[in-house]
Design a protein around this motif. Structure first.
Motif, mmCIF file in Angstrom:
data_model
loop_
_atom_site.group_PDB
_atom_site.id
_atom_site.type_symbol
_atom_site.label_atom_id
_atom_site.label_comp_id
_atom_site.label_asym_id
_atom_site.label_seq_id
_atom_site.Cartn_x
_atom_site.Cartn_y
_atom_site.Cartn_z
ATOM 1 N N ILE A 102 0.857 -1.201 0.000
ATOM 2 C CA ILE A 102 0.000 0.000 0.000
ATOM 3 C C ILE A 102 0.890 1.247 0.000
ATOM 4 O O ILE A 102 0.640 2.203 -0.742
ATOM 5 C CB ILE A 102 -0.963 0.038 1.206
ATOM 6 C CG1 ILE A 102 -1.713 -1.290 1.352
ATOM 7 C CG2 ILE A 102 -1.954 1.194 1.056
ATOM 8 C CD1 ILE A 102 -2.715 -1.320 2.488
ATOM 9 N N ILE A 103 1.926 1.218 0.807
ATOM 10 C CA ILE A 103 2.857 2.361 0.865
ATOM 11 C C ILE A 103 3.405 2.641 -0.543
ATOM 12 O O ILE A 103 3.441 3.797 -0.994
ATOM 13 C CB ILE A 103 4.006 2.066 1.867
ATOM 14 C CG1 ILE A 103 3.448 2.006 3.288
ATOM 15 C CG2 ILE A 103 5.123 3.110 1.750
ATOM 16 C CD1 ILE A 103 4.413 1.492 4.346
ATOM 17 N N GLN A 104 3.772 1.578 -1.247
ATOM 18 C CA GLN A 104 4.331 1.761 -2.602
ATOM 19 C C GLN A 104 3.273 2.263 -3.584
ATOM 20 O O GLN A 104 3.556 3.097 -4.446
ATOM 21 C CB GLN A 104 4.950 0.451 -3.092
ATOM 22 C CG GLN A 104 6.205 0.084 -2.299
ATOM 23 C CD GLN A 104 6.742 -1.293 -2.647
ATOM 24 O OE1 GLN A 104 6.551 -1.790 -3.749
ATOM 25 N NE2 GLN A 104 7.418 -1.929 -1.692
ATOM 26 N N ALA A 105 2.035 1.759 -3.447
ATOM 27 C CA ALA A 105 0.960 2.210 -4.343
ATOM 28 C C ALA A 105 0.658 3.692 -4.103
ATOM 29 O O ALA A 105 0.421 4.453 -5.037
ATOM 30 C CB ALA A 105 -0.300 1.361 -4.131
ATOM 31 N N VAL A 106 0.686 4.107 -2.826
ATOM 32 C CA VAL A 106 0.417 5.515 -2.493
ATOM 33 C C VAL A 106 1.562 6.383 -3.018
ATOM 34 O O VAL A 106 1.329 7.434 -3.639
ATOM 35 C CB VAL A 106 0.217 5.693 -0.964
ATOM 36 C CG1 VAL A 106 0.177 7.168 -0.579
ATOM 37 C CG2 VAL A 106 -1.061 4.991 -0.502
ATOM 38 N N ARG A 116 -4.728 6.691 -2.712
ATOM 39 C CA ARG A 116 -4.469 7.517 -1.531
ATOM 40 C C ARG A 116 -4.817 6.678 -0.305
ATOM 41 O O ARG A 116 -5.589 5.720 -0.407
ATOM 42 C CB ARG A 116 -5.360 8.770 -1.552
ATOM 43 C CG ARG A 116 -5.160 9.657 -2.767
ATOM 44 C CD ARG A 116 -6.353 10.582 -2.940
ATOM 45 N NE ARG A 116 -7.589 9.788 -2.988
ATOM 46 C CZ ARG A 116 -8.798 10.216 -2.644
ATOM 47 N NH1 ARG A 116 -8.982 11.439 -2.243
ATOM 48 N NH2 ARG A 116 -9.853 9.404 -2.704
ATOM 49 N N TRP A 117 -4.330 7.070 0.851
ATOM 50 C CA TRP A 117 -4.664 6.307 2.064
ATOM 51 C C TRP A 117 -6.174 6.311 2.300
ATOM 52 O O TRP A 117 -6.730 5.346 2.817
ATOM 53 C CB TRP A 117 -3.904 6.860 3.280
ATOM 54 C CG TRP A 117 -2.486 6.372 3.275
ATOM 55 C CD1 TRP A 117 -1.375 7.087 2.960
ATOM 56 C CD2 TRP A 117 -2.041 5.037 3.539
ATOM 57 N NE1 TRP A 117 -0.261 6.282 3.017
ATOM 58 C CE2 TRP A 117 -0.640 5.017 3.369
ATOM 59 C CE3 TRP A 117 -2.670 3.845 3.901
ATOM 60 C CZ2 TRP A 117 0.132 3.869 3.551
ATOM 61 C CZ3 TRP A 117 -1.907 2.702 4.080
ATOM 62 C CH2 TRP A 117 -0.530 2.718 3.903
ATOM 63 N N GLU A 118 -6.840 7.405 1.877
ATOM 64 C CA GLU A 118 -8.304 7.472 2.060
ATOM 65 C C GLU A 118 -9.016 6.405 1.224
ATOM 66 O O GLU A 118 -10.197 6.124 1.438
ATOM 67 C CB GLU A 118 -8.860 8.840 1.643
ATOM 68 C CG GLU A 118 -8.291 10.040 2.382
ATOM 69 C CD GLU A 118 -6.921 10.469 1.874
ATOM 70 O OE1 GLU A 118 -6.845 10.927 0.729
ATOM 71 O OE2 GLU A 118 -5.933 10.326 2.616
ATOM 72 N N ASP A 119 -8.315 5.849 0.225
ATOM 73 C CA ASP A 119 -8.934 4.812 -0.602
ATOM 74 C C ASP A 119 -8.959 3.442 0.095
ATOM 75 O O ASP A 119 -9.614 2.517 -0.380
ATOM 76 C CB ASP A 119 -8.195 4.667 -1.944
ATOM 77 C CG ASP A 119 -8.281 5.943 -2.771
ATOM 78 O OD1 ASP A 119 -9.326 6.623 -2.688
ATOM 79 O OD2 ASP A 119 -7.304 6.259 -3.475
ATOM 80 N N VAL A 120 -8.203 3.318 1.187
ATOM 81 C CA VAL A 120 -8.300 2.064 1.953
ATOM 82 C C VAL A 120 -9.724 2.016 2.503
ATOM 83 O O VAL A 120 -10.164 2.946 3.189
ATOM 84 C CB VAL A 120 -7.249 2.007 3.093
ATOM 85 C CG1 VAL A 120 -7.488 0.811 3.994
ATOM 86 C CG2 VAL A 120 -5.839 1.969 2.501
ATOM 87 N N TYR A 121 -10.446 0.938 2.191
ATOM 88 C CA TYR A 121 -11.889 0.912 2.464
ATOM 89 C C TYR A 121 -12.200 0.866 3.964
ATOM 90 O O TYR A 121 -13.079 1.576 4.456
ATOM 91 C CB TYR A 121 -12.490 -0.304 1.743
ATOM 92 C CG TYR A 121 -13.920 -0.579 2.079
ATOM 93 C CD1 TYR A 121 -14.936 0.252 1.609
ATOM 94 C CD2 TYR A 121 -14.272 -1.673 2.880
ATOM 95 C CE1 TYR A 121 -16.263 0.004 1.920
ATOM 96 C CE2 TYR A 121 -15.591 -1.929 3.190
ATOM 97 C CZ TYR A 121 -16.586 -1.090 2.718
ATOM 98 O OH TYR A 121 -17.886 -1.340 3.033
#
Ligand code: NAD
Length: 317
Positions: free
Chosen positions: A256-260, A266-271
């Motif tokens: 996730i860190i790499q995708a962001v 964005r971190w807000e996209d984490v459901y």
């Protein structure tokens, strides 16, 4: 007197039902802010591995626990386990340490419980085929516990070392009472499965977006540093992503860190955190087609869950 428990004792004392119920409660309490869980400290031992300190006070589980866990990726070459751990459980009412337990099995159990709960809340109910990438110590627990939640029709496994995969298939086939079929590539496995568990020490993605079928659920348990990734960051960006702890994910969930960082999400996209779904604050899977990814880096609250079972069993004796 402080009780000392071995991994074998832990295995014998913890039932799957108790495990799932305690870890579910731990995730619920964690997401609702009912536990005290400072971020884990990671102490890098140069050229060798990492030692992690994981404390948690979980009032609803009536326990304070501290786990010391080491991850030494080079150990396997020396015939030693990669992950080793010990947990201390303290009665929070009086501060008295009650038990010290070897925590390899405890870690395997609570990590597998996280995957099993993610399957319960996020996988399609008609999922049939389960695939495991990485056939090491964690993978064994992952298969044992998850197969009790979803009863797979077929189980597939892949490891970058064929001999490890063969050993896994032989051992685990007997333990789950079914066949474990080996794949020659991760692509073959991903294309054959509805539920995929990644349990590797890989630093580069093993699961590519273009291989994943609609409706798949993935539980990624391996990567625990910003540099590690088992899942293609672009797959993360196009999936419904659920984590164990958002705070921990921001520090440690490599993919996730790499995708962001790459601007793919964005971190807000984490459901959600899985505890929010367990608490009923957010629904789990919403459609047959969506791809769900549960990313777990492991939390001290899960350790506290198993420690609470051990405390209640140890005081029964
Ligand atoms: N999320 C959690 O809560 C949690 C808990 C415990 C361990 N872990 C992590 O899980 C990972 C696995 O732990 P373990 O104790 O099972 O390790 P292990 O060394 O016993 O097994 C890892 C397996 O993955 C295989 N592998 C490595 N890279 C691969 C690749 N690119 N493709 C296919 N196979 C590959 C190895 O050959 C090995 O068989 C570690 O990174 C560990 O830190 C996470």
């Amino acid at each position: 007197m402080v009780k000392i428990l071995t991994d074998r004792d832990v295995e014998a004392l913890v039932s799957v039902d108790e495990l799932l119920s305690a870890v579910s409660e731990a995730f619920r309490a964690l997401s609702l802010g009912e536990v005290l869980m400072p971020p884990r400290s990671r102490i890098g031992v140069s050229g060798a591995g990492d030692i992690l300190l994981m404390p948690c006070l979980a009032p609803s589980l009536k326990v304070f626990s501290l786990k010391i866990v080491s991850v030494y990726p080079g150990n396997l070459e020396k015939g030693l386990p990669t992950t080793n751990a010990v947990v201390v459980a303290v009665d929070p009412e009086n501060g008295i340490p009650r038990l010290v337990a070897e925590a390899r099995a405890l870690t395997g159990l609570r990590t597998a419980a996280a995957t099993a709960l993610s399957v319960k809340h996020l996988a399609r109910s008609d999922s049939k085929n389960l695939g495991i990438i990485g056939c090491g110590y964690q993978a064994r627990w992952q298969l044992l516990i998850t197969s009790q939640v979803m009863r797979p029709q077929r189980v597939y496994a892949f490891d970058m070392y064929r001999d490890r995969a063969e050993k896994f298939a032989e051992e685990m086939g007997g333990r789950i009472g079914g066949k474990v079929e080996l794949c020659y590539t991760p692509e073959e496995l991903v294309k054959s499965c509805d539920i995929i568990i990644t349990a590797t020490t890989s630093k580069t993605p093993v699961v590519r977006k273009e291989w994943v079928r609609p409706g798949t659920h993935i539980s990624a348990i391996g990567a625990y540093t910003p540099e590690m990734a088992e899942i293609d960051p672009s797959l993360l960006a196009s999936s419904k992503v659920v984590v164990d702890s958002l705070a921990a994910a921001k520090e440690e969930a490599g993919e996730i860190i790499q995708a962001v960082k790459a601007g793919l999400m964005r971190w807000e996209d984490v459901y959600a955190e899985i505890g929010e779904i367990i608490a009923g604050r957010k629904p789990g899977r919403l459609s047959w087609e969506e791809v769900t990814v549960f990313k777990t880096v492991g939390t001290a609250a899960q350790d506290a869950a198993v420690a609470s079972i051990l405390l209640s069993k140890a005081s029964d004796k």
